[in-house]
Write an enzyme that holds these catalytic residues in place. Structure first.
Site, PDB file in Angstrom:
ATOM      1  N   GLY A  51       0.778  -1.232   0.000  1.00  0.00           N
ATOM      2  CA  GLY A  51       0.000   0.000   0.000  1.00  0.00           C
ATOM      3  C   GLY A  51       0.807   1.277   0.000  1.00  0.00           C
ATOM      4  N   GLU A  78       4.528  -6.212   1.570  1.00  0.00           N
ATOM      5  CA  GLU A  78       4.079  -6.633   0.241  1.00  0.00           C
ATOM      6  C   GLU A  78       3.899  -5.457  -0.714  1.00  0.00           C
ATOM      7  OE1 GLU A  78       1.531 -10.500   1.789  1.00  0.00           O
ATOM      8  OE2 GLU A  78       0.488  -8.604   1.458  1.00  0.00           O
ATOM      9  N   GLY A 122       3.639  -3.528  -4.048  1.00  0.00           N
ATOM     10  CA  GLY A 122       3.447  -3.821  -5.468  1.00  0.00           C
ATOM     11  C   GLY A 122       3.722  -2.549  -6.243  1.00  0.00           C
ATOM     12  N   ARG A 123       2.780  -1.593  -6.081  1.00  0.00           N
ATOM     13  CA  ARG A 123       2.883  -0.309  -6.768  1.00  0.00           C
ATOM     14  C   ARG A 123       4.231   0.371  -6.550  1.00  0.00           C
ATOM     15  NH1 ARG A 123      -1.942   2.655  -7.021  1.00  0.00           N
ATOM     16  NH2 ARG A 123      -2.533   1.361  -5.260  1.00  0.00           N
ATOM     17  N   ARG A 162      -7.685   3.272 -14.237  1.00  0.00           N
ATOM     18  CA  ARG A 162      -7.582   3.857 -12.892  1.00  0.00           C
ATOM     19  C   ARG A 162      -8.186   5.264 -12.811  1.00  0.00           C
ATOM     20  NH1 ARG A 162      -3.686   4.934 -10.387  1.00  0.00           N
ATOM     21  NH2 ARG A 162      -4.361   4.190  -8.348  1.00  0.00           N
ATOM     22  N   TYR A 175     -10.981   5.296 -10.115  1.00  0.00           N
ATOM     23  CA  TYR A 175     -10.625   5.893  -8.817  1.00  0.00           C
ATOM     24  C   TYR A 175     -10.455   7.407  -8.883  1.00  0.00           C
ATOM     25  CZ  TYR A 175      -8.765   1.105  -8.426  1.00  0.00           C
ATOM     26  OH  TYR A 175      -8.577  -0.251  -8.461  1.00  0.00           O
ATOM     27  N   CYS A 205     -16.056   4.026 -26.535  1.00  0.00           N
ATOM     28  CA  CYS A 205     -17.378   4.623 -26.686  1.00  0.00           C
ATOM     29  C   CYS A 205     -17.959   4.933 -25.320  1.00  0.00           C
ATOM     30  CB  CYS A 205     -18.286   3.666 -27.431  1.00  0.00           C
ATOM     31  SG  CYS A 205     -17.630   3.355 -29.050  1.00  0.00           S
TER      32      CYS A 205
HETATM   33  N1  LLP Z   1      -0.931  -7.006  -0.203  1.00  0.00           N
HETATM   34  C1  LLP Z   1      -2.275  -7.185  -0.228  1.00  0.00           C
HETATM   35  C2  LLP Z   1      -2.890  -8.164   0.650  1.00  0.00           C
HETATM   36  C3  LLP Z   1      -3.062  -6.413  -1.102  1.00  0.00           C
HETATM   37  O1  LLP Z   1      -4.378  -6.576  -1.124  1.00  0.00           O
HETATM   38  C4  LLP Z   1      -2.433  -5.479  -1.951  1.00  0.00           C
HETATM   39  C5  LLP Z   1      -3.228  -4.663  -2.866  1.00  0.00           C
HETATM   40  C6  LLP Z   1      -1.047  -5.344  -1.897  1.00  0.00           C
HETATM   41  C7  LLP Z   1      -0.327  -6.120  -1.000  1.00  0.00           C
HETATM   42  C8  LLP Z   1      -0.282  -4.401  -2.773  1.00  0.00           C
HETATM   43  O2  LLP Z   1      -0.630  -3.087  -2.614  1.00  0.00           O
HETATM   44  P1  LLP Z   1       0.258  -1.936  -3.312  1.00  0.00           P
HETATM   45  O3  LLP Z   1       1.588  -1.909  -2.595  1.00  0.00           O
HETATM   46  O4  LLP Z   1       0.457  -2.308  -4.741  1.00  0.00           O
HETATM   47  O5  LLP Z   1      -0.549  -0.727  -3.141  1.00  0.00           O
HETATM   48  N2  LLP Z   1      -6.197  -1.622  -8.141  1.00  0.00           N
HETATM   49  C9  LLP Z   1      -5.924  -0.610  -7.144  1.00  0.00           C
HETATM   50  C10 LLP Z   1      -5.159  -1.122  -6.001  1.00  0.00           C
HETATM   51  C11 LLP Z   1      -5.821  -2.318  -5.356  1.00  0.00           C
HETATM   52  C12 LLP Z   1      -4.849  -2.962  -4.483  1.00  0.00           C
HETATM   53  C13 LLP Z   1      -5.378  -4.181  -3.870  1.00  0.00           C
HETATM   54  N3  LLP Z   1      -4.472  -4.820  -2.993  1.00  0.00           N
HETATM   55  C14 LLP Z   1      -5.222   0.582  -7.804  1.00  0.00           C
HETATM   56  O6  LLP Z   1      -5.086   0.576  -9.019  1.00  0.00           O
HETATM   57  O7  LLP Z   1      -4.843   1.538  -7.128  1.00  0.00           O
END
Ligand code: LLP
Length: 463
Positions: free
Chosen positions: A278, A320, A322-323, A360, A364, A391
């Site tokens: 997150g 964890e 990701g982004r 996105r 969002y 469209c």
């Molecule tokens: N761990 C768990 C359990 C999660 O549910 C998520 C994201 C992450 C790690 C990774 O989060 P990050 O570091 O990438 O923020 N589609 C949305 C984000 C949804 C994320 C869901 N879970 C967006 O485009 O902002």
């Protein structure tokens, strides 16, 4: 979203009621290193390049729209997280942000682990050689097939998300003659988004088991009693695009309190806690993300302090992101199509992609930046809305931005920070062909996910 309206002149007056843009940047040709991948720069001829290759060459070879990913930057960010957390902690890259076999190999080589949340992500990870014991399997409604595959392949942990799942995973593990390492996902009552967190009543969501009413303690009680499970820890994930560490602090405190309660009740000190992902990135110059070292330091300090106070051994921490790893490493390259100036409002710039490659903004209200990258320009800034070719009037890629007023069809523009949740959430809406992901590194570009073709569409259509 907290961008302030720009006190623009009368030309922009109508827009102020519904737009939320800032002043035009001092130099439209500048590329803010906060939002662009490390090796992106504008060459002397005004053309932007990544990994030593200019975008005109890339567009010619790979077409548009396309995502270009800076491999060196990806590896550097992955390594920075790994180094920041050190050997006493684990970094699980969240595959949902973007997953491909090349990325799995980079992560493996850089010493990261992987979080997957579906059978498809698990298959991709295993097929690219990620050792199963470095994979965590997530999800609030894992199927029997997914659980069976995860247990059979020997994943390092399954994160249990409900009471039914505790029983189901235990049963499947036992029937396969295994004891599965598991964490229990708890809802700590904190929801964090962007610059804020709210520490009340956010158990009202589908993930996890609530701490507040003793449900989480009950889940641990039940899981500890089952032979098919080895309960190794507690998991918490509080939100997305977070800049403020305060939410993590509250989460860590509450998770450690549960560890202490488990120790008191069962005489067992669970050895792991996972604080989820997150962490926010810069989509525009106004965002100020934290550095992984700062994040690691803050999390370690909180957990150590809380454990000392509770007289617990400090558990192994995992995170964890990701982004924060993949987001800034890629940009989407588009070709400008039609340009429609709407008098007194703004100029609509249509590109050859849209909500099918970046949902996105529509989903969002996310904010992005954009730059003209096939040439430099000294023209005046023009307020634009970058839209796609779908469209749908909500098909917006960049809601409010400035591009040079001499922008013309055929120019290439790029939207930075699209590495996370763009290709992974891409769709075939209007039978769009999902764009390729091209890794660029040291003067070489190679496709890591190819562009969809019309044959791909027809292959699925078997009616
Ligand atoms: N761990 C768990 C359990 C999660 O549910 C998520 C994201 C992450 C790690 C990774 O989060 P990050 O570091 O990438 O923020 N589609 C949305 C984000 C949804 C994320 C869901 N879970 C967006 O485009 O902002």
């Amino acid at each position: 979203m907290s961008r302030s309206a720009h006190p623009a002149g009368p030309r922009h007056a109508d827009v102020l009621t519904e737009g939320h843009y800032t002043a035009p940047p001092a130099d439209l040709n500048a590329l803010d290193p906060k939002v662009w991948a490390h090796t992106v720069s504008r060459n002397e001829d005004g053309v932007v390049s990544v990994g030593g290759i200019d975008v005109a060459t890339l567009a010619e070879e790979f077409g548009t729209p396309a995502y270009f990913m800076d491999e060196a930057d990806f590896r550097a960010r992955a390594r920075a997280w790994r180094t920041a957390f050190g050997h006493d902690a684990d970094v699980f890259y969240a595959g949902k942000a973007f997953l491909s076999r090349a990325v799995v190999r980079w992560l493996h080589e850089e010493g990261l682990n992987l979080d997957v949340c579906s059978g498809g992500e698990l298959t991709t990870a295993l097929s690219a050689g990620m050792p199963a014991d470095r994979i965590a399997f997530h999800g609030n409604n894992k199927s029997t097939e997914e659980i069976t595959k995860a247990v059979e392949s020997g994943v390092g942990r399954i994160v249990l998300d409900s009471f039914q799942e505790i029983v189901r995973v235990a049963h499947i593990a036992q029937s396969l003659g295994k004891r599965q390492r598991v964490q229990i996902r708890v809802t700590v009552g904190v929801e964090a988004h962007t610059h804020e967190f709210i520490a009340t009543a956010h158990e009202d969501q589908k993930f996890g088991i609530a701490l507040a009413d003793g449900q989480a303690a009950e889940a641990v009680r039940r899981a500890l009693a089952l032979d098919g499970l080895e309960v190794v820890g507690i998991h918490s994930h509080i939100g997305s695009q977070i800049f403020d560490m305060a939410g993590f602090e509250v989460a860590a405190r509450r998770v450690v309190a549960l560890l202490a309660a488990v120790r008191d009740e069962h005489g067992v000190e669970l050895p792991e806690i996972d604080l989820g992902g997150g962490l926010g990135i810069a989509y525009t110059s106004e965002d100020d993300p934290r550095d992984p070292h700062e994040i690691a330091k803050a999390l370690n300090e909180i957990v150590t302090r809380e454990c000392e106070a509770a007289k617990l051994r400090t558990p192994r921490i995992s995170v964890e992101p990701g982004r924060a790893i993949v987001g800034p490493t890629a940009f989407t390259l588009y070709e400008v199509g039609t340009i429609k100036p709407l008098d007194g409002l703004r100029t609509y710039v249509s590109v050859d992609g849209g909500m099918s490659d970046n949902i996105r903004t529509a989903l969002y209200d996310a904010e992005y930046s954009v730059a003209l990258v096939s040439r430099a320009s000294d023209a005046e800034p023009m307020l634009v809305r970058v839209v796609g070719k779908h469209c749908e009037s909500g098909d917006i890629v960049v809601r409010d931005a400035f591009l040079p007023a001499d922008l013309a069809p055929g120019d290439l523009i790029a939207v930075p920070a699209t590495g996370a949740y763009c290709r992974s959430m891409a769709s075939n809406y209007n039978h769009a062909l999902r764009p390729p992901v091209v890794a660029v590194n040291d003067g070489e570009a190679r496709v890591i996910v190819r562009r969809e073709t019309e044959e791909d569409l027809l292959r699925l259509d078997v009616g």
